[in-house]
Design a protein around this motif. Structure first.
Motif, PDB file in Angstrom:
ATOM      1  N   MET A  44       0.847  -1.185   0.000  1.00 16.76           N
ATOM      2  CA  MET A  44       0.000   0.000   0.000  1.00 16.76           C
ATOM      3  C   MET A  44       0.884   1.236   0.000  1.00 16.76           C
ATOM      4  SD  MET A  44      -1.291   0.005   3.953  1.00 16.76           S
ATOM      5  CE  MET A  44      -2.405   1.331   3.601  1.00 16.76           C
ATOM      6  N   LYS A  45       0.302   2.366  -0.327  1.00 14.36           N
ATOM      7  CA  LYS A  45       1.041   3.614  -0.469  1.00 14.36           C
ATOM      8  C   LYS A  45       0.820   4.482   0.759  1.00 14.36           C
ATOM      9  CE  LYS A  45       2.090   6.809  -4.186  1.00 14.36           C
ATOM     10  NZ  LYS A  45       1.708   7.208  -5.533  1.00 14.36           N
ATOM     11  N   ARG A  46       1.879   4.818   1.443  1.00 11.43           N
ATOM     12  CA  ARG A  46       1.758   5.608   2.660  1.00 11.43           C
ATOM     13  C   ARG A  46       2.351   6.986   2.425  1.00 11.43           C
ATOM     14  NH1 ARG A  46       4.793   3.765   8.011  1.00 11.43           N
ATOM     15  NH2 ARG A  46       6.533   4.535   6.763  1.00 11.43           N
ATOM     16  N   TYR A  47       1.673   8.040   2.913  1.00 14.46           N
ATOM     17  CA  TYR A  47       2.115   9.424   2.715  1.00 14.46           C
ATOM     18  C   TYR A  47       2.470  10.055   4.052  1.00 14.46           C
ATOM     19  CZ  TYR A  47       0.631   9.550  -2.132  1.00 14.46           C
ATOM     20  OH  TYR A  47       0.514   9.340  -3.458  1.00 14.46           O
ATOM     21  N   THR A  48       3.616  10.713   4.073  1.00 13.70           N
ATOM     22  CA  THR A  48       4.010  11.517   5.229  1.00 13.70           C
ATOM     23  C   THR A  48       4.078  12.962   4.776  1.00 13.70           C
ATOM     24  OG1 THR A  48       5.305   9.724   6.147  1.00 13.70           O
ATOM     25  CG2 THR A  48       5.803  11.939   6.941  1.00 13.70           C
ATOM     26  N   LEU A  49       3.401  13.852   5.476  1.00 11.22           N
ATOM     27  CA  LEU A  49       3.369  15.265   5.100  1.00 11.22           C
ATOM     28  C   LEU A  49       4.484  16.000   5.815  1.00 11.22           C
ATOM     29  CD1 LEU A  49      -0.434  16.018   5.157  1.00 11.22           C
ATOM     30  CD2 LEU A  49       0.981  15.017   3.375  1.00 11.22           C
ATOM     31  N   LEU A  50       5.288  16.708   5.051  1.00  6.98           N
ATOM     32  CA  LEU A  50       6.422  17.450   5.598  1.00  6.98           C
ATOM     33  C   LEU A  50       6.230  18.929   5.348  1.00  6.98           C
ATOM     34  CD1 LEU A  50       9.257  17.556   6.761  1.00  6.98           C
ATOM     35  CD2 LEU A  50      10.126  17.242   4.458  1.00  6.98           C
ATOM     36  N   TYR A  51       5.994  19.693   6.413  1.00  2.68           N
ATOM     37  CA  TYR A  51       5.773  21.127   6.273  1.00  2.68           C
ATOM     38  C   TYR A  51       7.065  21.879   6.534  1.00  2.68           C
ATOM     39  CZ  TYR A  51       0.790  20.302   6.493  1.00  2.68           C
ATOM     40  OH  TYR A  51      -0.486  19.901   6.225  1.00  2.68           O
ATOM     41  N   MET A  52       7.290  22.883   5.705  1.00  6.50           N
ATOM     42  CA  MET A  52       8.486  23.704   5.880  1.00  6.50           C
ATOM     43  C   MET A  52       8.112  25.165   5.871  1.00  6.50           C
ATOM     44  SD  MET A  52      10.781  21.681   3.150  1.00  6.50           S
ATOM     45  CE  MET A  52      10.461  19.946   2.955  1.00  6.50           C
ATOM     46  N   SER A  53       8.840  25.942   6.643  1.00  5.75           N
ATOM     47  CA  SER A  53       8.531  27.372   6.735  1.00  5.75           C
ATOM     48  C   SER A  53       8.851  28.082   5.435  1.00  5.75           C
ATOM     49  CB  SER A  53       9.349  28.012   7.860  1.00  5.75           C
ATOM     50  OG  SER A  53       9.184  29.390   7.861  1.00  5.75           O
ATOM     51  N   ALA A  54       7.936  28.960   5.017  1.00  2.00           N
ATOM     52  CA  ALA A  54       8.171  29.735   3.802  1.00  2.00           C
ATOM     53  C   ALA A  54       9.267  30.755   4.026  1.00  2.00           C
ATOM     54  CB  ALA A  54       6.897  30.458   3.379  1.00  2.00           C
ATOM     55  N   LEU A  55       9.964  31.083   2.941  1.00  4.70           N
ATOM     56  CA  LEU A  55      10.981  32.137   2.955  1.00  4.70           C
ATOM     57  C   LEU A  55      12.113  31.822   3.923  1.00  4.70           C
ATOM     58  CD1 LEU A  55       8.559  35.167   3.042  1.00  4.70           C
ATOM     59  CD2 LEU A  55       9.579  34.163   1.032  1.00  4.70           C
ATOM     60  N   LEU A  56      12.434  30.552   4.087  1.00  5.27           N
ATOM     61  CA  LEU A  56      13.440  30.159   5.065  1.00  5.27           C
ATOM     62  C   LEU A  56      14.829  30.449   4.546  1.00  5.27           C
ATOM     63  CD1 LEU A  56      13.664  28.827   7.813  1.00  5.27           C
ATOM     64  CD2 LEU A  56      13.803  26.630   6.689  1.00  5.27           C
ATOM     65  N   ALA A  57      15.594  31.221   5.334  1.00  4.64           N
ATOM     66  CA  ALA A  57      16.915  31.627   4.869  1.00  4.64           C
ATOM     67  C   ALA A  57      18.030  30.766   5.445  1.00  4.64           C
ATOM     68  CB  ALA A  57      17.184  33.078   5.235  1.00  4.64           C
ATOM     69  N   ALA A  58      17.730  29.943   6.471  1.00  6.79           N
ATOM     70  CA  ALA A  58      18.765  29.137   7.093  1.00  6.79           C
ATOM     71  C   ALA A  58      18.128  27.864   7.599  1.00  6.79           C
ATOM     72  CB  ALA A  58      19.417  29.894   8.254  1.00  6.79           C
ATOM     73  N   PRO A  59      18.919  26.802   7.820  1.00 12.86           N
ATOM     74  CA  PRO A  59      18.345  25.578   8.335  1.00 12.86           C
ATOM     75  C   PRO A  59      17.622  25.800   9.647  1.00 12.86           C
ATOM     76  CG  PRO A  59      20.596  25.227   7.593  1.00 12.86           C
ATOM     77  CD  PRO A  59      20.353  26.697   7.558  1.00 12.86           C
ATOM     78  N   CYS A  60      16.497  25.133   9.847  1.00 16.35           N
ATOM     79  CA  CYS A  60      15.689  25.296  11.045  1.00 16.35           C
ATOM     80  C   CYS A  60      16.361  24.669  12.243  1.00 16.35           C
ATOM     81  CB  CYS A  60      14.320  24.643  10.857  1.00 16.35           C
ATOM     82  SG  CYS A  60      13.356  25.346   9.531  1.00 16.35           S
ATOM     83  N   ALA A  61      16.225  25.330  13.373  1.00 24.12           N
ATOM     84  CA  ALA A  61      16.728  24.773  14.622  1.00 24.12           C
ATOM     85  C   ALA A  61      15.615  23.937  15.235  1.00 24.12           C
ATOM     86  CB  ALA A  61      17.171  25.881  15.561  1.00 24.12           C
ATOM     87  N   MET A  62      15.305  22.784  14.619  1.00 26.00           N
ATOM     88  CA  MET A  62      14.191  21.957  15.045  1.00 26.00           C
ATOM     89  C   MET A  62      14.650  20.504  15.135  1.00 26.00           C
ATOM     90  SD  MET A  62      11.273  23.530  12.540  1.00 26.00           S
ATOM     91  CE  MET A  62       9.996  22.488  13.247  1.00 26.00           C
ATOM     92  N   GLN A  63      13.794  19.659  15.716  1.00 24.06           N
ATOM     93  CA  GLN A  63      14.071  18.239  15.769  1.00 24.06           C
ATOM     94  C   GLN A  63      14.141  17.692  14.356  1.00 24.06           C
ATOM     95  OE1 GLN A  63      11.268  16.086  18.082  1.00 24.06           O
ATOM     96  NE2 GLN A  63      12.192  14.092  17.709  1.00 24.06           N
ATOM     97  N   LEU A  69       6.286   3.796  -0.090  1.00 26.42           N
ATOM     98  CA  LEU A  69       7.321   2.870   0.379  1.00 26.42           C
ATOM     99  C   LEU A  69       7.254   1.502  -0.271  1.00 26.42           C
ATOM    100  CD1 LEU A  69       7.388   3.667   4.204  1.00 26.42           C
ATOM    101  CD2 LEU A  69       8.786   4.611   2.376  1.00 26.42           C
ATOM    102  N   CYS A  70       6.112   1.194  -0.933  1.00 24.09           N
ATOM    103  CA  CYS A  70       5.975  -0.143  -1.499  1.00 24.09           C
ATOM    104  C   CYS A  70       5.668  -0.126  -2.990  1.00 24.09           C
ATOM    105  CB  CYS A  70       4.878  -0.924  -0.771  1.00 24.09           C
ATOM    106  SG  CYS A  70       3.250  -0.158  -0.905  1.00 24.09           S
ATOM    107  N   GLY A  71       5.371   1.034  -3.531  1.00 22.69           N
ATOM    108  CA  GLY A  71       5.118   1.113  -4.957  1.00 22.69           C
ATOM    109  C   GLY A  71       3.788   0.559  -5.392  1.00 22.69           C
ATOM    110  N   CYS A  72       2.881   0.355  -4.443  1.00 20.88           N
ATOM    111  CA  CYS A  72       1.592  -0.251  -4.805  1.00 20.88           C
ATOM    112  C   CYS A  72       0.547   0.782  -5.199  1.00 20.88           C
ATOM    113  CB  CYS A  72       1.064  -1.097  -3.656  1.00 20.88           C
ATOM    114  SG  CYS A  72       0.982  -0.212  -2.091  1.00 20.88           S
ATOM    115  N   GLY A  73       0.810   2.061  -4.973  1.00 18.63           N
ATOM    116  CA  GLY A  73      -0.069   3.109  -5.459  1.00 18.63           C
ATOM    117  C   GLY A  73      -1.339   3.318  -4.674  1.00 18.63           C
TER     118      GLY A  73
END
Length: 466
Positions: free
Chosen positions: A1-20, A140-144
């Motif tokens: 099966m096809k699994r989705y992970t949503l990755l949010y990133m800050s707009a207009l980011l000028a430097a790497p985030c100091a986050m986990q 992760l599995c290509g099953c769509g």
């Protein structure tokens, strides 16, 4: 099966985030060096996939699909990242690549090795992306098979509220035009000869400055000061009489040519320009520069003693100074003071292009309000304001806000360093932290600003889910 992970990133980011650290593929891939920024008319996404811990079977394939997605269902898909095992990489290169978009990017995973993949994508920016999500969908599995419940929120693209300050009105717009002239007088004389040596050119500098102000219908001259200086050779008392006499002579000459009231003029003088001598020596390559500076700076000695010691102890260098530095110490500084009438917004727009110095900060601010925030015209107004008022906290704060909207955080930080510690400055620092993904710092600064009455700070706290 096809699994989705949503990755949010800050707009207009000028430097790497100091986050986990964020991960994909069951924590076997670490996302590093995230950068999402709006440049001109595009949204740019940069990130690194650290695959050091990923072990991929030879016939396994993982597909990552970055997507910009709004809460109302609008979305824009970015180029996919296809990570292949050894056999799948052969298959992909032979024919499977036809099953993917033409802009898909592929990489073969070599198990047991340190391996990273640098991803870059550019999509046209649209208004709906203002508070959208940047997501990464994992197959992760290509099953769509796509399931909504497998989607995971990590961060949001957010466009925070900005808070500019309207400067206080300037009750009386007092301005000055200043200059320096080197009038040649005969040795030991106070008589002025207008055609002597370089005097025609130097006198024109003074006259033209006064006339330019005098002829401007928007201003009124309130004063003209001419300040005469002599160089340190000869006695201090003699130089005092010489500097004063020459300043008076020059002032009388100028007054006759510009036809202004006598009470407009003020004559002042400095017997010996030791400050100018100090600067000349400090910038020199004299062999005994420091020793000479020590004598110049020894104000416990009277001027005549200082001049005598330099001449006695360092005769060759004194002769050089006498021929090279002393002539420039005999100068006449002039200041033309005037007031400027108030301007309407339309008048101020024209003055901004021709004589911006005549505008108050408030007048420039009102001009900026006629332009679209973030536009070149809008930004130019605040850049002009801070250039003319480089030490003003409000000018620096507004210039910082304009730079933040442009995504230029380094420039914004430089302006904020001169914007004080007001609630509005805290708010601007909070916006930078928010755009850089440092939510804890953003909340801290927004709370400071909100307690100080900045309503935009409360709005941004609400935007962050507070």
């Amino acid at each position: 099966m096809k699994r989705y992970t949503l990755l949010y990133m800050s707009a207009l980011l000028a430097a790497p985030c100091a986050m986990q650290a964020q991960t994909l593929a069951d924590n076997s891939i670490v996302i590093e060096n995230k950068k999402v920024e709006k440049t001109d008319h595009n949204l740019v996404v940069d990130l690194t996939l650290n695959m050091d811990s990923l072990r991929l079977r030879s016939n396994q394939r993982i597909v990552f699909t970055p997507i910009v997605r709004s809460t109302d269902g609008q979305q824009r898909t970015m180029p996919q990242i296809v990570v292949n095992g050894r056999k799948q990489d052969i298959s992909y290169k032979r024919y499977a690549h036809k099953d993917y978009p033409a802009d898909a990017q592929s990489v073969r995973r070599k198990n047991g090795t340190e391996q990273s993949y640098q991803y870059n994508a550019v999509v046209p920016y649209e208004d709906w992306m203002k508070n959208a999500d940047v997501v990464i969908a994992e197959d992760l599995c290509g099953c769509g098979d796509v399931k909504e419940q497998d989607q995971t929120v990590v961060q949001r693209l957010r466009s925070p509220y900005m808070a500019y300050i309207r400067p206080a009105a300037e009750a009386r717009k007092a301005r000055t035009e200043e200059g320096r002239a080197f009038i040649d007088f005969p040795v030991d004389k106070t008589t002025l000869y207008p055609d002597y040596r370089n005097n025609p050119r130097e006198l024109d500098k003074i006259i033209n400055t006064i006339n330019l102000v005098k002829e401007d219908k928007n201003v009124s001259i309130t004063g003209v000061e001419i300040h005469g200086y002599a160089s340190p050779e000869a006695s201090y008392d003699y130089n005092a009489r010489l500097a004063e006499g020459r300043a008076k002579t020059l002032t009388d000459h100028v007054r006759r040519l510009v036809h202004l009231s006598d009470n407009i003029f003020k004559v002042t003088s400095t017997p010996e320009d030791w400050d100018g001598l100090r600067e000349a020596v400090a910038n020199s390559n004299l062999e005994h520069k420091q020793e000479i500076l020590d004598i110049i700076n020894n104000t416990e000695l009277d001027p005549d003693t200082r001049e005598w010691r330099i001449k006695k102890n360092y005769p060759q260098e004194y002769r050089f100074m006498l021929d090279t530095y002393y002539p420039a110490l005999r100068h006449s500084d002039y200041v033309v003071s005037y007031t400027v009438r108030p301007f309407s917004v339309e008048e101020a727009k024209e003055i901004l292009r021709t004589k911006p110095k005549q505008l108050s900060l408030e007048e420039m601010y009102l001009v900026a309000q006629t332009y679209e925030p973030g536009s070149d015209e809008f930004n130019e107004v605040f850049q002009t304001a801070v250039r003319l008022y480089p030490e003003d906290e409000t000018a620096n704060l507004n210039a910082a806000c304009a730079e933040i909207e442009r995504g230029n955080y380094e420039a914004a930080a430089r302006y904020l360093a001169k914007a004080g510690n007001t609630p509005y400055a805290a708010h601007a620092r909070g916006v930078i932290a928010m755009k850089q993904g440092n939510d804890d710092e953003a909340r801290r600064q927004f709370n400071i600003a909100a307690q100080g009455g900045v309503k935009e700070a409360q709005q941004n706290l609400q935007l962050m889910g507070e």
